[in-house]
Motif scaffolding. Sequence first.
Motif, PDB file in Angstrom:
ATOM      1  N   UNK A  13      39.273  38.700  41.007  1.00 56.72           N
ATOM      2  CA  UNK A  13      38.597  39.979  40.748  1.00 56.72           C
ATOM      3  C   UNK A  13      37.113  39.770  40.497  1.00 56.72           C
ATOM      4  N   UNK A  14      36.781  38.767  39.683  1.00 56.50           N
ATOM      5  CA  UNK A  14      35.371  38.467  39.432  1.00 56.50           C
ATOM      6  C   UNK A  14      34.660  38.090  40.724  1.00 56.50           C
ATOM      7  N   UNK A  15      35.310  37.262  41.521  1.00 54.08           N
ATOM      8  CA  UNK A  15      34.684  36.812  42.769  1.00 54.08           C
ATOM      9  C   UNK A  15      34.385  37.982  43.691  1.00 54.08           C
ATOM     10  N   UNK A  16      35.313  38.910  43.803  1.00 53.30           N
ATOM     11  CA  UNK A  16      35.141  40.027  44.728  1.00 53.30           C
ATOM     12  C   UNK A  16      34.053  40.989  44.282  1.00 53.30           C
ATOM     13  N   UNK A  17      33.661  40.933  43.004  1.00 53.29           N
ATOM     14  CA  UNK A  17      32.530  41.742  42.555  1.00 53.29           C
ATOM     15  C   UNK A  17      31.258  41.354  43.311  1.00 53.29           C
ATOM     16  N   UNK A  18      31.200  40.121  43.789  1.00 56.01           N
ATOM     17  CA  UNK A  18      29.957  39.566  44.325  1.00 56.01           C
ATOM     18  C   UNK A  18      29.838  39.692  45.840  1.00 56.01           C
ATOM     19  N   UNK A  19      30.724  40.445  46.484  1.00 57.91           N
ATOM     20  CA  UNK A  19      30.748  40.482  47.951  1.00 57.91           C
ATOM     21  C   UNK A  19      29.427  40.941  48.556  1.00 57.91           C
TER      22      UNK A  19
ATOM     23  N   UNK B  87      25.095  35.748  34.556  1.00 64.89           N
ATOM     24  CA  UNK B  87      26.354  35.875  33.820  1.00 64.89           C
ATOM     25  C   UNK B  87      27.556  35.591  34.721  1.00 64.89           C
ATOM     26  N   UNK B  88      27.570  36.172  35.905  1.00 64.24           N
ATOM     27  CA  UNK B  88      28.756  36.047  36.753  1.00 64.24           C
ATOM     28  C   UNK B  88      29.046  34.614  37.183  1.00 64.24           C
TER      29      UNK B  88
END
Length: 541
Positions: free
Chosen positions: A219-225, A174-175
């Motif tokens: 914000x979406x990108x930083x979810x994936x750190x 999804x991401x």
Amino acid sequence: MKKILIFIGAATVMLAASCTKDFDKINTNPGSASGENFDPNLLLPTAEINYVSTIQGYSGAILFQSMWVQIFANAEYPTYYSNGDKYVASGNILTYAASIWNNAYQAASKAKEIQNLIAEKGTAQTNLSSVAFIVQLLNLELITDVYGDCPYSQALQAKTANIAFPVYDKQSDIYPSMLNSLDSAISTLDASGDKITNDIIYDGDITKWKKFGYSLMLRMAMRLTKVDAATAQKYAEKAYAGGTFSSVDDNAFINFDNANGYNNANTSALQVPEDFSQVRWSKPLMDFLKAGNDPRVSVIAEIPENGTTNNNDKTLDGDHTFAKQIGMPSGYDQNGGATDISKEPNYPGASPADASINGDAAFAVGLYSRPTAALYTRSLSTPGFILTYAETELLLAEAAVRGWNVGNASTHYHNGVSAALQSYGTFNSVGEISATEAETYATAHPLVTSSTEASLAQINMQFWATTGTLFNFIEAWNNWRRSGYPVLTPVNYAGNFSGGQIPRRETYPSTEPSTNGENYNAGVSSNGGDTWTNRVWWDKE
């Protein structure tokens, strides 16, 4: 009766024979929503306000996330706030747990219908379609963040593709899809293109929508750190290069209009007498803000006047003296046993009865700080925040600390702290902290750069305090799960539903096994279970 039915039938046959050429015209409801006779702009405010209402109030956020992440505390049991403060189920917990799922999909469907209507109409409304798609993604991000694996690729297609039982997609799929789709939507926004009307966030300002799109991408990108650092870096850098928010004037929020039936659900909840008198700022939050001599303390917090009567009076202002503010620890009650709030080691005592009020009584939690009534709870038209400049600058500060090409970490941190302090004036004049005072404070409290971990802790503590005190409890919880900051002590109250651990997701709606059972079961298996504590894909230790 039989003769009458025969007559009606004959008349129907004659009517059909004589009007066949006008059948579509006669049998089309002129008030129905179609691309031919309905302006899709009219659906945009519904999609926008439905999102904000979903992250507020009894949809779950104020009862769950506000206390799971220890922004608020509530020393009562039993009460519906036990779901958050003590992780103990109330009678309506299944309804609360399903609210974000149901409401966010509904909001996303309104955004999707805007796109459907534009397609039916066949007109060039690219800006409106793209903004609607961004709002759709905003809602889908919310759903997957809260629940994990969920319908995405086949969601919202009951009308256009006759898909009534959508599959549950993996969050790991999804991401990347959301990020790619968001990138495509932003690229089509054109300030010289079609004009958007009825936009209650940016009044159709395409420049601001582009900034919002890139800020959401960040914000979406930083979810994936923790799970896909390469993708996180790629899209964080793309967002920064594209242009995220550049001042508090870019903050995304909705001004509610209670006079016309639209009110802030957080304010509405906190105007309930039991909520108003019992909900307090938490000890971790007040300790953090006071340790830094943060000027927000005297703006957001107050000690009510003495006694039960005054504590319950929403028209009375409290005492904002910095030194008097004290946060309440989580996990206590007022039932006289070992977990009674009076047994708490730092209990300040009860608020004494007001001798001038006949029959008044002392109030057990009256000396703990509550949210400032004149700022947060007195008006049902209080604005609701979606995404702020302060958040984007703090996220960019973290990205810079990680070595990504997004500018200077200390500068972003400074901007984030200053912007946070300046954002409370959006509520009303009670919250105003001048730009000069905010800049002075941010300059005096720079980013600690002694180590990467020290910087990450400081940045994310500020993010938690900022989102929490702007009443965006979902984001405070999301970022806590992602970053691990602040380090919180879980509550282990008797009868809790999470094994004494802070909940890390909400359970799927209880109706899903019966309405979409096969796909639900596959989703549960892929998600690692359907409990309050199993982690979503991006939430790694």
